[in-house]
Scaffold this motif. Structure first.
Motif, mmCIF file in Angstrom:
data_model
loop_
_atom_site.group_PDB
_atom_site.id
_atom_site.type_symbol
_atom_site.label_atom_id
_atom_site.label_comp_id
_atom_site.label_asym_id
_atom_site.label_seq_id
_atom_site.Cartn_x
_atom_site.Cartn_y
_atom_site.Cartn_z
ATOM 1 N N GLY A 137 20.716 21.808 41.633
ATOM 2 C CA GLY A 137 20.062 22.967 42.375
ATOM 3 C C GLY A 137 20.691 22.645 44.009
ATOM 4 N N ILE A 138 21.342 21.305 44.029
ATOM 5 C CA ILE A 138 21.582 20.617 45.344
ATOM 6 C C ILE A 138 23.005 21.146 45.978
ATOM 7 C CG2 ILE A 138 22.044 18.570 46.902
ATOM 8 C CD1 ILE A 138 20.381 17.136 44.761
ATOM 9 N N PRO A 139 22.992 21.968 47.043
ATOM 10 C CA PRO A 139 24.266 22.337 47.358
ATOM 11 C C PRO A 139 25.198 20.981 47.688
ATOM 12 C CG PRO A 139 22.535 23.572 48.710
ATOM 13 C CD PRO A 139 22.034 22.441 47.788
ATOM 14 N N VAL B 32 23.662 31.180 40.635
ATOM 15 C CA VAL B 32 23.672 32.664 41.318
ATOM 16 C C VAL B 32 24.237 32.468 42.507
ATOM 17 C CG1 VAL B 32 22.057 34.407 42.100
ATOM 18 C CG2 VAL B 32 21.735 33.344 39.950
ATOM 19 N N GLY B 33 24.145 31.468 43.351
ATOM 20 C CA GLY B 33 24.840 31.069 44.537
ATOM 21 C C GLY B 33 26.256 31.390 44.586
ATOM 22 N N PHE C 155 22.122 14.823 50.942
ATOM 23 C CA PHE C 155 21.784 16.009 50.281
ATOM 24 C C PHE C 155 20.792 15.629 49.158
ATOM 25 C CE2 PHE C 155 25.894 16.263 51.841
ATOM 26 C CZ PHE C 155 26.080 17.686 52.494
ATOM 27 N N TYR C 156 19.703 16.363 49.122
ATOM 28 C CA TYR C 156 18.427 15.703 48.244
ATOM 29 C C TYR C 156 17.782 17.180 47.587
ATOM 30 C CZ TYR C 156 13.577 14.570 47.673
ATOM 31 O OH TYR C 156 12.388 14.337 47.079
ATOM 32 N N GLY C 157 17.446 16.902 46.421
ATOM 33 C CA GLY C 157 16.721 18.097 45.704
ATOM 34 C C GLY C 157 16.577 17.829 44.291
ATOM 35 N N ARG C 158 16.458 18.953 43.486
ATOM 36 C CA ARG C 158 16.158 18.831 42.143
ATOM 37 C C ARG C 158 17.533 19.029 41.457
ATOM 38 N NH1 ARG C 158 11.311 18.489 40.489
ATOM 39 N NH2 ARG C 158 9.559 19.049 42.107
ATOM 40 N N PHE D 56 14.194 13.634 41.012
ATOM 41 C CA PHE D 56 14.966 14.281 42.245
ATOM 42 C C PHE D 56 16.332 13.474 42.235
ATOM 43 C CE2 PHE D 56 10.948 15.873 43.535
ATOM 44 C CZ PHE D 56 11.447 17.210 44.215
ATOM 45 N N LEU E 136 16.744 35.048 37.141
ATOM 46 C CA LEU E 136 16.814 34.969 38.823
ATOM 47 C C LEU E 136 17.881 36.108 39.199
ATOM 48 C CD1 LEU E 136 16.464 33.608 41.316
ATOM 49 C CD2 LEU E 136 18.185 31.970 40.960
ATOM 50 N N SER F 82 19.776 28.364 40.417
ATOM 51 C CA SER F 82 19.807 28.611 42.171
ATOM 52 C C SER F 82 21.484 28.385 42.370
ATOM 53 C CB SER F 82 19.017 27.649 42.688
ATOM 54 O OG SER F 82 19.455 27.802 44.329
ATOM 55 N N MET G 50 15.184 26.840 36.855
ATOM 56 C CA MET G 50 15.456 27.463 38.019
ATOM 57 C C MET G 50 16.509 26.829 39.195
ATOM 58 S SD MET G 50 14.251 30.193 36.920
ATOM 59 C CE MET G 50 14.305 31.321 38.509
ATOM 60 N N PRO G 51 16.268 25.632 39.277
ATOM 61 C CA PRO G 51 17.261 24.856 40.494
ATOM 62 C C PRO G 51 18.588 24.858 39.887
ATOM 63 C CG PRO G 51 15.197 23.529 40.102
ATOM 64 C CD PRO G 51 15.171 24.596 39.042
ATOM 65 N N GLU H 145 29.202 24.897 41.078
ATOM 66 C CA GLU H 145 28.209 24.191 42.123
ATOM 67 C C GLU H 145 27.136 23.458 41.142
ATOM 68 O OE1 GLU H 145 27.791 23.797 45.869
ATOM 69 O OE2 GLU H 145 27.042 22.260 44.935
#
Lengths: 425, 425
Positions: free
Chosen positions: B134-136, B310-311, B295-298, B280, B21, B307, B303-304, B128
């Motif tokens: 990957g979820i902020p 790298v943020g 807040f929802y995600g992987r 998830f 990434l 993410s 890669m998540p 994070e």
């Protein structure tokens, strides 16, 4: 310890919430941000009315008194509207003040010049509250997801219309009745045009697309279509198709330009956005690394909006303390074209009344075929007056092809009327 | 333009994702963060194996080579485990390097000393990726929601167990079968203990609770209970009660202390967390201003997770560029007690087999009553062997009262066995 003086422009619902929340957190600000705070001035239109809420010594009806006060470092603009808000904010930057704003109308149209003025004067300009109220979304996009190439955003950005659609779906109400209930409960304003016609959501889509795709999208670029034409029958058909109807804001970064639009849409009832009910908002984001992420919460209201604003204020306080104001400003470093709506591909749901006789369906199918529109689903119901009601779902088709087909169908004598056209996810 | 050199510690799944990434976004870093980047070194255990992924000149198996390289400013620690990760990070801070880590084991136990070392050396320490992949979530808590008093957090923090429970719920599988499928698909590790027993989720709860409540909670404070004892019959009963079973991480800030725990729980099927399927993750947060946000995600994956990392890196690059490293560090400015699990109030679901004869139910009800436990629901089913299966749902009760009742029931001759005890939302 350093004390930072703050002014609030506006003491309506949101302004009152901000005042309350800042007072509530005042004692903890040194721990949270390393500085003390003081609310030094509040700009109001009507001094007498405002005196009932806060002490007279805090109030002024002259914005120059605030902008010219060198002891004030941070200005919170919650008055709304284009002017005088724009002028005051520009003057505030020139005076070296940092600004937090919830003013989506202003930012969606004139965000570029405001961000440039902030940068030129070394100021912070933060507006988390302008998109999806209390939901953290702009900062997560600019920071947490900054490693991603964001390709898609889709969300419910307006609580008023989501409340109305929820009532229509769950209680079988017609639009006008649901709107009346929304007004009674304070979810809809006396003039609900900006919400109902999708302008409010369109402004949020413009702001969010600009941040997500690093290329300026203004409100005027966003195609908007509201929910006033949706009726209970459409929702009934949607249910038969396993779908709910939601007013969605959509932004995509495609190979040939940005799509930015707000319109009602049929989405599968199992989709996470279908379960977002009442006045809640939710935003789906797709990035090349994070994959799908969703942010959900209250998109409006006194305290949720204040939550976003005070979060921004705390970030500015930290920047002041650390001497890094302006650290995260405009992130539009590309210039991408925005597609015309005619070039956007969608699936469509269409409801029409046609003469109930042999050959009519073949004629309709022929018109679609001639315009490159494929039909994927069809429900036919006979009405009592010799007409058939047809509900048609198309495959993906460019909008201008579909519009051509609709124009031809609209002019045919066997078609009584085209009642609804709604996009399908 | 300034160039910042970065080192990566570890080149496993996550390390490879981070490398990919960063390379993918390299060209845009000047636009995103105001500086250029170069991946200068990667620490690996096995040089030969790693050579197949990246050029030999980037690799080292000696961490001192990285920590002692004055040209390297940012270190990304994705090797995992307590040591040598902890030693390397501490040495990195002493050498003035900024650190991004995804190491929840380390941060959940030794976060305080790491954050203090970062502060003492003027360094950024961001993580994070350590909570919900990957979820902020950490940055939104520390910044966007900083104006709130957060009272409740509830979430699905582990994808492996959520995948297993989804399989058990949707396909009627038993735990062991669902675990085997999870292993086959790469969702579960060869030794799945940390996931299945709730330790992984517990570490995330500790980190998130510390940030939410501004008071240090370590992994050792978190009560953990896994899903290995859940079986298909429990899920069947849950469905009869209109519920799904999820492994939830819960943290609350109550008047008499912090609650921090991970355990399976029956939640209403209409609850937003019930619709979080497969691998998830989702986190619910309640604050006094924002109300509910989700807040929802992987929560995992190459890669998540990259993410989120790298943020963090981009944020550090901005801090370097703006000269404000250390701007947001430890936010634990309170010292609140953590409640013992016995003092926590819950509702319980309990499944037991008792002799199918008159008076038994009255006896059981009597035991509950003597221990301050009220019964809110009861389902009785006769089994073929002369025993009745009882499913009981209690009202809210303090854990130690409920445990007392269970101890008495467990010693009664009319009770054949107590098969399940699961908390209820």
């Amino acid at each position: 310890m350093k004390k930072v003086k703050i002014a609030i422009l506006g003491l309506g619902t949101v302004g009152s919430g901000v005042y309350k929340l800042l007072e509530r957190r005042k004692q903890e600000m040194p721990s949270k941000a390393g500085v003390e705070i003081e609310i030094a001035k509040i700009l109001v239109r009507n001094l007498e009315k405002a005196e009932k809420k806060v002490g007279r010594e805090l109030l002024t009806d002259d914005w120059r008194e605030i902008v010219e006060d060198e002891s004030i470092s941070v200005i919170i603009e919650v008055m709304g509207g284009m002017e005088p808000a724009c002028t005051i904010i520009m003057e505030a930057f020139r005076a070296g003040k940092h600004v937090v704003s919830a003013n989506k109308d202003l930012i969606a149209s004139r965000g570029k010049e405001l961000l440039e003025a902030a940068k030129d004067n070394g100021c912070d300009f933060l507006f988390e509250a302008a998109v999806a109220g209390g939901i953290p979304i702009l900062r997560p996009m600019k920071q947490c997801l900054a490693g991603n190439e964001i390709s898609d955003i889709m969300g419910i950005f307006n609580g008023t219309t989501n409340f109305i659609l929820t009532k229509m779906t769950d209680d079988g109400m017609e639009f006008e009745d649901a709107l009346r209930v929304a007004k009674e409960l304070g979810y809809a304003e006396a003039d609900p045009t900006a919400d109902v016609e999708g302008y409010d959501a369109g402004r949020k889509v413009a702001i969010l697309a600009s941040i997500a795709f690093h290329s300026r999208v203004v409100f005027e670029d966003v195609y908007t279509e509201g929910i006033s034409k949706i009726n209970a029958k459409d929702i009934q058909y949607a249910k038969e198709l396993g779908c709910d109807i939601k007013l969605l804001g959509v932004a995509k970064n495609t190979d040939n330009g940005i799509e930015a639009r707000v319109h009602p849409m049929l989405i599968p009832s199992g989709h996470p956005l279908a379960s977002v009910k009442d006045a809640f908002n939710a935003v789906f984001v797709h990035g090349d690394a994070v994959d799908d992420a969703m942010f959900y919460g209250r998109g409006a209201g006194e305290m949720p909006t204040a939550s976003a604003i005070v979060g921004d204020v705390i970030d500015i306080l930290r920047d002041i303390e650390w001497g890094c104001c302006g650290r995260i400003g405009c992130s539009c470093y590309r210039e991408l074209p925005v597609k015309a709506i005619g070039d956007v591909e969608s699936k469509y749901f269409m409801r029409l009344h046609a003469e109930d006789k042999p050959g009519v369906l073949a004629t309709i199918a022929g018109v679609f075929g001639n315009n490159a529109v494929s039909i994927s689903k069809l429900i036919q119901k006979n009405t009592q007056d010799g007409f058939a009601e047809l509900a048609i779902v198309t495959d993906l088709v460019k909008e201008y092809h579909f519009r051509d087909a609709v124009t031809v169908l609209g002019g045919m004598s066997v078609i009584q009327k085209i009642s609804s056209i709604i996009r399908v996810l």
